[in-house]
Design a protein around this motif. Structure first.
Motif, PDB file in Angstrom:
ATOM      1  N   ILE A 162      27.919  43.222   8.191  1.00 25.70           N
ATOM      2  CA  ILE A 162      27.251  41.664   9.124  1.00 25.70           C
ATOM      3  C   ILE A 162      27.147  42.469  10.981  1.00 25.70           C
ATOM      4  CG2 ILE A 162      28.612  40.535   8.526  1.00 25.70           C
ATOM      5  CD1 ILE A 162      30.696  40.177  10.714  1.00 25.70           C
ATOM      6  N   ILE A 163      27.641  43.621  11.354  1.00 22.77           N
ATOM      7  CA  ILE A 163      27.185  44.783  12.052  1.00 22.77           C
ATOM      8  C   ILE A 163      26.142  45.223  11.798  1.00 22.77           C
ATOM      9  CG2 ILE A 163      27.960  46.288  14.311  1.00 22.77           C
ATOM     10  CD1 ILE A 163      30.928  45.877  13.403  1.00 22.77           C
ATOM     11  N   GLN A 164      25.630  45.299  11.019  1.00 21.71           N
ATOM     12  CA  GLN A 164      24.701  46.030  10.847  1.00 21.71           C
ATOM     13  C   GLN A 164      23.368  45.294  11.262  1.00 21.71           C
ATOM     14  OE1 GLN A 164      24.806  48.343   7.112  1.00 21.71           O
ATOM     15  NE2 GLN A 164      25.873  49.933   7.641  1.00 21.71           N
ATOM     16  N   LYS A 165      23.951  44.112  11.056  1.00 27.14           N
ATOM     17  CA  LYS A 165      22.224  42.979  10.703  1.00 27.14           C
ATOM     18  C   LYS A 165      22.345  42.630  12.111  1.00 27.14           C
ATOM     19  CE  LYS A 165      21.574  40.138   7.447  1.00 27.14           C
ATOM     20  NZ  LYS A 165      21.091  39.545   6.777  1.00 27.14           N
ATOM     21  N   GLY A 166      22.929  42.626  12.682  1.00 28.43           N
ATOM     22  CA  GLY A 166      23.372  42.060  14.498  1.00 28.43           C
ATOM     23  C   GLY A 166      24.353  41.235  15.120  1.00 28.43           C
ATOM     24  N   VAL A 167      25.232  40.591  13.863  1.00 30.36           N
ATOM     25  CA  VAL A 167      26.013  39.886  14.409  1.00 30.36           C
ATOM     26  C   VAL A 167      26.847  40.051  15.506  1.00 30.36           C
ATOM     27  CG1 VAL A 167      27.630  38.541  12.888  1.00 30.36           C
ATOM     28  CG2 VAL A 167      25.655  39.204  11.709  1.00 30.36           C
ATOM     29  N   ASP A 168      27.399  39.441  16.794  1.00 27.45           N
ATOM     30  CA  ASP A 168      27.969  39.604  17.862  1.00 27.45           C
ATOM     31  C   ASP A 168      28.435  38.481  17.802  1.00 27.45           C
ATOM     32  OD1 ASP A 168      25.926  38.118  18.912  1.00 27.45           O
ATOM     33  OD2 ASP A 168      24.690  39.225  19.635  1.00 27.45           O
ATOM     34  N   ALA A 169      29.090  38.208  18.913  1.00 25.62           N
ATOM     35  CA  ALA A 169      29.480  36.947  19.594  1.00 25.62           C
ATOM     36  C   ALA A 169      29.946  35.731  19.065  1.00 25.62           C
ATOM     37  CB  ALA A 169      30.848  37.836  20.598  1.00 25.62           C
ATOM     38  N   SER A 170      28.153  36.398  19.424  1.00 18.69           N
ATOM     39  CA  SER A 170      27.323  34.511  19.850  1.00 18.69           C
ATOM     40  C   SER A 170      27.775  33.927  18.506  1.00 18.69           C
ATOM     41  CB  SER A 170      26.179  34.618  20.306  1.00 18.69           C
ATOM     42  OG  SER A 170      25.344  35.989  19.753  1.00 18.69           O
ATOM     43  N   TYR A 171      28.031  34.046  17.341  1.00 24.26           N
ATOM     44  CA  TYR A 171      27.049  33.691  15.944  1.00 24.26           C
ATOM     45  C   TYR A 171      28.718  32.864  15.836  1.00 24.26           C
ATOM     46  CZ  TYR A 171      23.445  36.615  14.295  1.00 24.26           C
ATOM     47  OH  TYR A 171      22.310  36.874  13.935  1.00 24.26           O
ATOM     48  N   THR A 172      28.556  32.367  14.907  1.00 24.17           N
ATOM     49  CA  THR A 172      29.718  31.384  14.746  1.00 24.17           C
ATOM     50  C   THR A 172      30.095  31.959  13.673  1.00 24.17           C
ATOM     51  OG1 THR A 172      28.719  28.708  14.680  1.00 24.17           O
ATOM     52  CG2 THR A 172      30.810  29.325  13.103  1.00 24.17           C
ATOM     53  N   PHE A 173      31.647  32.195  13.441  1.00 21.91           N
ATOM     54  CA  PHE A 173      32.254  33.069  12.088  1.00 21.91           C
ATOM     55  C   PHE A 173      33.445  32.159  11.906  1.00 21.91           C
ATOM     56  CE2 PHE A 173      31.090  36.465  15.242  1.00 21.91           C
ATOM     57  CZ  PHE A 173      31.559  37.305  14.485  1.00 21.91           C
ATOM     58  N   ILE A 174      33.840  32.614  10.127  1.00 22.61           N
ATOM     59  CA  ILE A 174      34.516  31.376   9.981  1.00 22.61           C
ATOM     60  C   ILE A 174      34.892  31.999   8.228  1.00 22.61           C
ATOM     61  CG2 ILE A 174      34.668  29.431   7.984  1.00 22.61           C
ATOM     62  CD1 ILE A 174      33.215  28.011  11.041  1.00 22.61           C
ATOM     63  N   ILE A 175      36.352  32.174   8.787  1.00 22.42           N
ATOM     64  CA  ILE A 175      37.218  33.012   7.698  1.00 22.42           C
ATOM     65  C   ILE A 175      37.512  31.331   6.596  1.00 22.42           C
ATOM     66  CG2 ILE A 175      39.288  34.001   7.067  1.00 22.42           C
ATOM     67  CD1 ILE A 175      39.154  35.481   9.406  1.00 22.42           C
ATOM     68  N   ALA A 176      37.161  31.624   5.371  1.00 15.68           N
ATOM     69  CA  ALA A 176      38.423  30.494   4.375  1.00 15.68           C
ATOM     70  C   ALA A 176      38.429  31.674   3.673  1.00 15.68           C
ATOM     71  CB  ALA A 176      36.448  30.101   3.503  1.00 15.68           C
TER      72      ALA A 176
END
Length: 283
Positions: free
Chosen positions: A218-232
């Protein structure tokens, strides 16, 4: 144009919960020991988990066609002429196509959007669609917004219960035994690029390396703290909490919510599964 908004229990919410938001929700079907259940209606999440502990095997299917028919007839009776649907993705279910077919039979206009997954992204997309329609946004703008959300999303699953996958016919006995001996952890991905189907992201030797592979991806795809994160998770809350802390060491200030993995997915992954869903909530 009077629009009725429709989703299903792939969102992890019950029809009654969706009714509070003036959104119609159809229950997916879960079958176990020859008995068919309406997800979250005639079988609870706790009952599903208990049956998984008893090593029961489930099958899943789209909502009953008669139930869709009844729902859409009621929608038409209520004065709606258009259905705006965001069901569980086409790659996992025939729900989208069934909704479209029945809407056409009843001469209701059908607007459908494939979320390419399920769960929280599906939830947010139907909510955003309704909000934008109520704010008189242009339909092209609405579709662009929803597609941006779907394009930004990744859902990545890590499995522990390979024996469950073997019992359900999703893994051969030989492969399950070999994977167990080698301590292989399958890491699978579902997103728009996989067309809503489950694809392999990595096969690693330890649970720690599996988590590292997910976070690296996800980091390589540019995901940062502005995204919504869900752990299921599927009945492994402590592991989910540890996973959250691990993500926070790599992506500071990420706001991470922990939830139960929706039962229609968890019955295929088995107990101990962890899933991470990330997406850009553009609204």
């Amino acid at each position: 144009m009077k629009i009725a908004f429709v989703t299903d229990t792939g969102t992890g919410r019950t029809p009654e919960e969706w009714k509070q938001e003036d959104i119609y929700c159809l229950p997916l079907q879960l079958e176990c020991d020859g008995i068919s259940y309406d997800e979250y209606v005639t079988i609870s999440y706790a009952e599903v988990i208990q049956k998984l502990h008893e090593k029961k095997i489930f099958k899943t299917s789209l909502p009953r066609l008669g139930h869709i028919q009844d729902c859409f007839e009621q929608i038409k009776e209520d004065g709606y002429d258009t259905i705006f649907a965001i069901p569980i993705c086409k790659g996992l279910s025939g729900c989208f196509d069934a909704m479209e077919m029945i809407a056409n039979q009843l001469e209701l206009k059908f607007i459908g959007v494939d979320c390419y997954v399920t769960a929280v992204l599906q939830t947010r997309m139907i909510q955003v669609a309704k909000e934008m329609v109520e704010n008189n946004c242009d339909m092209n703008q609405i579709m662009d917004t929803l597609n941006q959300m779907a394009n930004s999303a990744d859902t990545i699953l890590m499995f522990k219960d390979l024996q469950h996958m073997k019992r359900g016919g999703r893994l051969t006995p030989a492969a399950a035994t070999l994977a167990g001996l080698l301590k292989i952890v399958p890491v699978c991905l579902i997103n728009k690029e996989t067309n809503g189907k489950v694809d392999t992201l990595a096969k690693v030797r330890t649970w720690k390396k599996a988590q590292d592979a997910v976070i690296d991806h996800i980091i390589q795809k540019g995901v940062d703290a502005s995204y919504t994160f869900i752990i299921a998770h599927v009945d492994c809350i402590e592991q989910a909490k540890e996973y959250k802390e691990k993500i926070l060491t790599r992506i500071e200030n990420a706001q991470i919510q922990i939830i139960d993995l929706v039962s229609a997915v968890g019955i295929h992954t088995g107990l101990g599964c962890l899933a991470l869903q990330v997406f850009k909530d553009v609204r």
